[in-house]
Design an enzyme around this catalytic site. Structure first.
Site, PDB file in Angstrom:
ATOM      1  N   HIS A  62       4.597  -0.764 -17.004  1.00 49.42           N
ATOM      2  CA  HIS A  62       5.824  -0.048 -17.370  1.00 49.42           C
ATOM      3  C   HIS A  62       5.527   1.155 -18.259  1.00 49.42           C
ATOM      4  CE1 HIS A  62       9.289  -2.859 -16.115  1.00 49.42           C
ATOM      5  NE2 HIS A  62       8.221  -3.133 -15.391  1.00 49.42           N
ATOM      6  N   ASP A  63       4.414   1.132 -18.972  1.00 49.57           N
ATOM      7  CA  ASP A  63       4.011   2.309 -19.744  1.00 49.57           C
ATOM      8  C   ASP A  63       3.524   3.414 -18.810  1.00 49.57           C
ATOM      9  OD1 ASP A  63       3.319   3.929 -21.965  1.00 49.57           O
ATOM     10  OD2 ASP A  63       1.243   3.237 -21.839  1.00 49.57           O
ATOM     11  N   GLY A  68       3.141   8.715 -17.528  1.00 52.24           N
ATOM     12  CA  GLY A  68       1.715   8.407 -17.622  1.00 52.24           C
ATOM     13  C   GLY A  68       1.400   7.389 -18.706  1.00 52.24           C
ATOM     14  N   SER A  72       4.075   5.241 -24.566  1.00 51.07           N
ATOM     15  CA  SER A  72       5.479   5.578 -24.875  1.00 51.07           C
ATOM     16  C   SER A  72       6.379   4.348 -24.858  1.00 51.07           C
ATOM     17  CB  SER A  72       6.012   6.636 -23.900  1.00 51.07           C
ATOM     18  OG  SER A  72       5.951   6.178 -22.560  1.00 51.07           O
ATOM     19  N   GLU A  84      12.034   3.757 -24.762  1.00 53.11           N
ATOM     20  CA  GLU A  84      12.150   3.204 -23.407  1.00 53.11           C
ATOM     21  C   GLU A  84      12.479   1.708 -23.396  1.00 53.11           C
ATOM     22  OE1 GLU A  84       8.379   4.336 -21.673  1.00 53.11           O
ATOM     23  OE2 GLU A  84       8.697   6.415 -22.275  1.00 53.11           O
ATOM     24  N   ASN A  90      13.619  -2.506 -18.635  1.00 46.76           N
ATOM     25  CA  ASN A  90      12.900  -3.031 -19.800  1.00 46.76           C
ATOM     26  C   ASN A  90      13.751  -3.908 -20.711  1.00 46.76           C
ATOM     27  OD1 ASN A  90      10.595  -1.630 -19.044  1.00 46.76           O
ATOM     28  ND2 ASN A  90      11.043   0.143 -20.327  1.00 46.76           N
ATOM     29  N   PRO A 159       9.869   0.864 -10.448  1.00 50.18           N
ATOM     30  CA  PRO A 159      10.349   0.128  -9.270  1.00 50.18           C
ATOM     31  C   PRO A 159      11.153  -1.098  -9.702  1.00 50.18           C
ATOM     32  CG  PRO A 159       7.968   0.518  -9.152  1.00 50.18           C
ATOM     33  CD  PRO A 159       8.404   0.859 -10.543  1.00 50.18           C
ATOM     34  N   THR A 190       1.172 -13.035  -9.213  1.00 54.29           N
ATOM     35  CA  THR A 190       0.543 -14.353  -9.101  1.00 54.29           C
ATOM     36  C   THR A 190       0.635 -15.096 -10.434  1.00 54.29           C
ATOM     37  OG1 THR A 190      -1.466 -15.548  -8.495  1.00 54.29           O
ATOM     38  CG2 THR A 190      -1.791 -13.498  -9.673  1.00 54.29           C
ATOM     39  N   THR A 245       0.551 -21.796  -8.594  1.00 46.95           N
ATOM     40  CA  THR A 245      -0.325 -21.708  -9.774  1.00 46.95           C
ATOM     41  C   THR A 245       0.266 -20.647 -10.703  1.00 46.95           C
ATOM     42  OG1 THR A 245      -1.716 -20.156  -8.523  1.00 46.95           O
ATOM     43  CG2 THR A 245      -2.452 -22.443  -8.606  1.00 46.95           C
ATOM     44  N   ASP A 250      -4.811 -15.757  -9.176  1.00 49.01           N
ATOM     45  CA  ASP A 250      -5.519 -16.045  -7.928  1.00 49.01           C
ATOM     46  C   ASP A 250      -4.773 -15.372  -6.783  1.00 49.01           C
ATOM     47  OD1 ASP A 250      -3.242 -17.603  -7.510  1.00 49.01           O
ATOM     48  OD2 ASP A 250      -4.230 -19.477  -8.075  1.00 49.01           O
TER      49      ASP A 250
END
Length: 323
Positions: A62-63, A68, A72, A84, A90, A159, A190, A245, A250
């Protein structure tokens, strides 16, 4: 063949980075204990909180997706900008700030005003994966901390689980990541948990049909209805992203997708596209291929829009810009 190509690509991408003079494996030669301090900090946090590994990985993601990798996401609101932390993706969900603050305090004691918060976060994400049983990869360092945050970009660029794959792929493309990176980095699911509201739309009235999502395994749908009943107060209940799991890094996530067992709609959508489905199938069968390509994608992620040289700053506290 995939494996060999990935390793070659990883080496080429890393050497090109270093050749650009941006980042360097030996950047903090004056702080030789840095990797050990970060590893211990993440290990200690994981002893107290089984969820924290996934949270640190997500915090790094998320940073980097917003202006970039500049730290932040760690900043609190100020009079001049809104941080943010309260952005839609968030708010009440991104966590692990205290872990980064604690590690930063330990690093400051060892090497004052030397190591950026964003480099600590990048290293912590790697340790979170490695200490959960996943791959280890080399992290080049020298990122500097940004001096502002971007609430609008956090709301628009990250996203979400509700978007179609085409939208998610487009958001990755904007920061220089391709479909293979989308599939590899989705494998972060995972480990960790998700709140019911992120997938409840799949359980009761999918797209107005009055039925569950047909792409969700029926027995999984039944068990999820028990933990996420169709009432608002269940929205924040937690469920494993990978039921098999939950805390082990994994390739079970991909095996789940092959069996219609992806929790989020955005996860299962990877099986709805022939190109991404082929990669999912490969990862489900070849864990080392997934490990190699996840590592390569994490290197690319950690290099998005980095600030280097004399730009930015080394924050003394990760939640505040130095005055």
């Amino acid at each position: 063949m995939h494996q060999k190509n990935t390793i070659i690509f990883l080496l080429v991408s890393l050497s090109s980075l270093l050749a650009n003079g941006q980042l360097d494996y030996y950047y903090y030669s004056s702080c030789p204990n840095l990797p050990m301090i970060v590893r211990y900090g993440v290990w200690a946090a994981m002893k107290n909180d089984t969820r924290i590994a996934a949270s640190l990985l997500r915090l790094h993601f998320h940073d980097c997706f917003v202006n970039g990798c500049d730290g932040s996401v760690l900043l609190d609101d100020t009079k001049t900008f809104k941080g943010e932390k309260k952005a839609g993706p968030n708010r009440n969900s991104v966590r692990g700030f205290d872990v980064i603050d604690n590690i930063k305090a330990d690093v400051e004691r060892a090497c004052p005003s030397t190591v950026s918060c964003v480099d600590i976060l990048t290293l912590a994400a790697r340790e979170a994966v490695f200490l959960s049983g996943g791959p280890n990869w080399a992290v080049a360092l020298g990122r500097r901390d940004g001096v502002t945050a971007n609430l609008k970009a956090a709301n628009e660029n990250l996203p979400t689980p509700f978007e179609p794959l085409a939208n998610i792929t487009a958001k990755f493309a904007v920061v220089g990541l391709d479909l293979r990176d989308v599939v590899a980095l989705s494998g972060a699911h995972t480990i960790g948990l998700a709140q019911c509201f992120t997938f409840k739309n799949r359980l009761f009235n999918f797209k107005g049909t009055g039925q569950p999502d047909p792409n969700l395994d029926s027995s999984l749908a039944s068990s999820l209805k028990t933990s996420c009943p169709n009432v608002d107060k269940s929205n924040t209940n937690l469920n494993s992203l990978d039921m098999v799991t939950t805390y082990q890094f994994d390739n079970a996530y991909y095996k789940n997708l092959v069996n219609n067992g992806g929790l989020l709609e955005s996860d299962q959508a990877l099986m709805g596209d022939p190109q991404s489905a082929a990669i999912v199938n490969d990862y489900s069968m070849y864990p080392y291929l997934f490990y190699n390509e996840f590592s390569a994608s994490m290197v690319k992620l950690g290099n998005i829009g980095v600030i280097t040289g004399q730009n930015g700053q080394i924050r003394r506290k990760c939640s505040q810009v130095n005055l």
